[in-house]
Design a protein around this motif. Structure first.
Motif, PDB file in Angstrom:
ATOM      1  N   TRP A  18       9.739  -4.098  -6.761  1.00  0.00           N
ATOM      2  CA  TRP A  18       8.496  -3.565  -7.315  1.00  0.00           C
ATOM      3  C   TRP A  18       8.157  -4.229  -8.636  1.00  0.00           C
ATOM      4  CZ3 TRP A  18       5.739   0.104  -4.616  1.00  0.00           C
ATOM      5  CH2 TRP A  18       6.390   0.677  -3.509  1.00  0.00           C
ATOM      6  N   LEU A  19       6.864  -4.315  -8.934  1.00  0.00           N
ATOM      7  CA  LEU A  19       6.370  -4.873 -10.188  1.00  0.00           C
ATOM      8  C   LEU A  19       5.572  -3.803 -10.931  1.00  0.00           C
ATOM      9  CD1 LEU A  19       4.799  -8.107  -8.682  1.00  0.00           C
ATOM     10  CD2 LEU A  19       6.793  -8.062 -10.159  1.00  0.00           C
ATOM     11  N   THR A  20       5.659  -3.820 -12.248  1.00  0.00           N
ATOM     12  CA  THR A  20       4.776  -2.978 -13.043  1.00  0.00           C
ATOM     13  C   THR A  20       3.425  -3.690 -13.141  1.00  0.00           C
ATOM     14  OG1 THR A  20       5.371  -4.047 -15.125  1.00  0.00           O
ATOM     15  CG2 THR A  20       6.699  -2.122 -14.457  1.00  0.00           C
ATOM     16  N   ARG A  21       2.415  -3.005 -13.639  1.00  0.00           N
ATOM     17  CA  ARG A  21       1.099  -3.634 -13.816  1.00  0.00           C
ATOM     18  C   ARG A  21       1.207  -4.827 -14.763  1.00  0.00           C
ATOM     19  NH1 ARG A  21      -4.267  -0.241 -14.874  1.00  0.00           N
ATOM     20  NH2 ARG A  21      -4.064  -0.013 -12.641  1.00  0.00           N
ATOM     21  N   GLU A  22       2.015  -4.676 -15.811  1.00  0.00           N
ATOM     22  CA  GLU A  22       2.190  -5.762 -16.776  1.00  0.00           C
ATOM     23  C   GLU A  22       2.842  -6.967 -16.117  1.00  0.00           C
ATOM     24  OE1 GLU A  22       3.182  -2.537 -17.305  1.00  0.00           O
ATOM     25  OE2 GLU A  22       1.529  -2.011 -18.636  1.00  0.00           O
ATOM     26  N   GLU A  23       3.874  -6.735 -15.302  1.00  0.00           N
ATOM     27  CA  GLU A  23       4.552  -7.834 -14.612  1.00  0.00           C
ATOM     28  C   GLU A  23       3.616  -8.516 -13.621  1.00  0.00           C
ATOM     29  OE1 GLU A  23       9.158  -6.193 -14.636  1.00  0.00           O
ATOM     30  OE2 GLU A  23       7.771  -5.473 -13.107  1.00  0.00           O
ATOM     31  N   GLY A  42     -12.021  -1.587  -6.265  1.00  0.00           N
ATOM     32  CA  GLY A  42     -11.412  -1.433  -4.936  1.00  0.00           C
ATOM     33  C   GLY A  42     -10.866  -2.733  -4.362  1.00  0.00           C
ATOM     34  N   SER A  43     -10.643  -3.731  -5.229  1.00  0.00           N
ATOM     35  CA  SER A  43     -10.160  -5.018  -4.730  1.00  0.00           C
ATOM     36  C   SER A  43      -8.745  -5.360  -5.178  1.00  0.00           C
ATOM     37  CB  SER A  43     -11.116  -6.133  -5.175  1.00  0.00           C
ATOM     38  OG  SER A  43     -11.154  -6.225  -6.588  1.00  0.00           O
ATOM     39  N   ALA A  44      -8.050  -4.418  -5.793  1.00  0.00           N
ATOM     40  CA  ALA A  44      -6.691  -4.649  -6.291  1.00  0.00           C
ATOM     41  C   ALA A  44      -5.682  -4.578  -5.154  1.00  0.00           C
ATOM     42  CB  ALA A  44      -6.345  -3.610  -7.347  1.00  0.00           C
ATOM     43  N   PRO A  45      -4.501  -5.151  -5.366  1.00  0.00           N
ATOM     44  CA  PRO A  45      -3.447  -4.993  -4.363  1.00  0.00           C
ATOM     45  C   PRO A  45      -3.034  -3.526  -4.269  1.00  0.00           C
ATOM     46  CG  PRO A  45      -2.618  -6.185  -6.292  1.00  0.00           C
ATOM     47  CD  PRO A  45      -4.070  -5.947  -6.502  1.00  0.00           C
ATOM     48  N   PRO A  46      -2.483  -3.129  -3.134  1.00  0.00           N
ATOM     49  CA  PRO A  46      -2.049  -1.736  -2.995  1.00  0.00           C
ATOM     50  C   PRO A  46      -0.954  -1.402  -4.009  1.00  0.00           C
ATOM     51  CG  PRO A  46      -1.362  -3.050  -1.090  1.00  0.00           C
ATOM     52  CD  PRO A  46      -2.192  -3.936  -1.958  1.00  0.00           C
ATOM     53  N   GLU A  59       6.102  -7.414  -1.722  1.00  0.00           N
ATOM     54  CA  GLU A  59       5.684  -7.804  -0.372  1.00  0.00           C
ATOM     55  C   GLU A  59       4.210  -7.469  -0.134  1.00  0.00           C
ATOM     56  OE1 GLU A  59       6.718  -6.558   4.177  1.00  0.00           O
ATOM     57  OE2 GLU A  59       8.398  -6.722   2.781  1.00  0.00           O
ATOM     58  N   ALA A  60       3.764  -6.311  -0.618  1.00  0.00           N
ATOM     59  CA  ALA A  60       2.370  -5.913  -0.448  1.00  0.00           C
ATOM     60  C   ALA A  60       1.445  -6.827  -1.256  1.00  0.00           C
ATOM     61  CB  ALA A  60       2.176  -4.456  -0.875  1.00  0.00           C
ATOM     62  N   VAL A  61       1.898  -7.235  -2.440  1.00  0.00           N
ATOM     63  CA  VAL A  61       1.096  -8.156  -3.258  1.00  0.00           C
ATOM     64  C   VAL A  61       1.000  -9.505  -2.549  1.00  0.00           C
ATOM     65  CG1 VAL A  61       0.973  -9.409  -5.444  1.00  0.00           C
ATOM     66  CG2 VAL A  61       1.613  -6.991  -5.434  1.00  0.00           C
ATOM     67  N   GLN A  62       2.096  -9.959  -1.969  1.00  0.00           N
ATOM     68  CA  GLN A  62       2.073 -11.229  -1.233  1.00  0.00           C
ATOM     69  C   GLN A  62       1.102 -11.150  -0.058  1.00  0.00           C
ATOM     70  OE1 GLN A  62       6.276 -11.561  -0.508  1.00  0.00           O
ATOM     71  NE2 GLN A  62       6.588 -12.878  -2.296  1.00  0.00           N
ATOM     72  N   GLN A  63       1.117 -10.044   0.671  1.00  0.00           N
ATOM     73  CA  GLN A  63       0.181  -9.868   1.784  1.00  0.00           C
ATOM     74  C   GLN A  63      -1.262  -9.815   1.286  1.00  0.00           C
ATOM     75  OE1 GLN A  63       0.814 -10.080   5.050  1.00  0.00           O
ATOM     76  NE2 GLN A  63       2.875 -10.616   4.375  1.00  0.00           N
ATOM     77  N   TRP A  64      -1.472  -9.165   0.150  1.00  0.00           N
ATOM     78  CA  TRP A  64      -2.801  -9.099  -0.460  1.00  0.00           C
ATOM     79  C   TRP A  64      -3.290 -10.495  -0.803  1.00  0.00           C
ATOM     80  CZ3 TRP A  64      -4.009 -10.160  -5.709  1.00  0.00           C
ATOM     81  CH2 TRP A  64      -5.287  -9.770  -6.115  1.00  0.00           C
ATOM     82  N   LEU A  65      -2.407 -11.315  -1.371  1.00  0.00           N
ATOM     83  CA  LEU A  65      -2.772 -12.695  -1.701  1.00  0.00           C
ATOM     84  C   LEU A  65      -3.122 -13.489  -0.439  1.00  0.00           C
ATOM     85  CD1 LEU A  65      -0.132 -13.486  -4.454  1.00  0.00           C
ATOM     86  CD2 LEU A  65      -2.612 -13.413  -4.762  1.00  0.00           C
TER      87      LEU A  65
END
Length: 73
Positions: A18-23, A42-46, A59-65
């Motif tokens: 997991w990442l924090t918002r800052e990370e 409404g366009s941010a990663p989950p 993993e969710a951020v990678q999928q979002w990208l």
């Protein structure tokens, strides 16, 4: 009496995916304010919220990208 370091190690392992918002902002090269704006739009990663802390699963951020990929810019 000494404290057992195992709980801290378990916490670190538990949150390693997991990442924090800052990370997240640092990894993407944007500001925290930009990520907050993406949430408003409404366009941010989950994400998930634990108390006041907002966390993003890598993993969710990678999928979002991947979902944002385009053929040419």
């Amino acid at each position: 009496m000494s404290m057992d370091p195992a709980p801290q190690a378990a916490d670190a392992k538990l949150l390693s995916a997991w990442l924090t918002r800052e990370e997240l902002a640092d990894e993407l090269g944007v500001t925290n304010k930009t990520i907050a704006r993406w949430h408003t739009e409404g366009s941010a990663p989950p994400c998930t919220k634990v108390g006041k802390k907002i966390l993003y699963r890598r993993e969710a951020v990678q999928q979002w990208l991947i979902s944002r990929e385009r053929g040419q810019l």
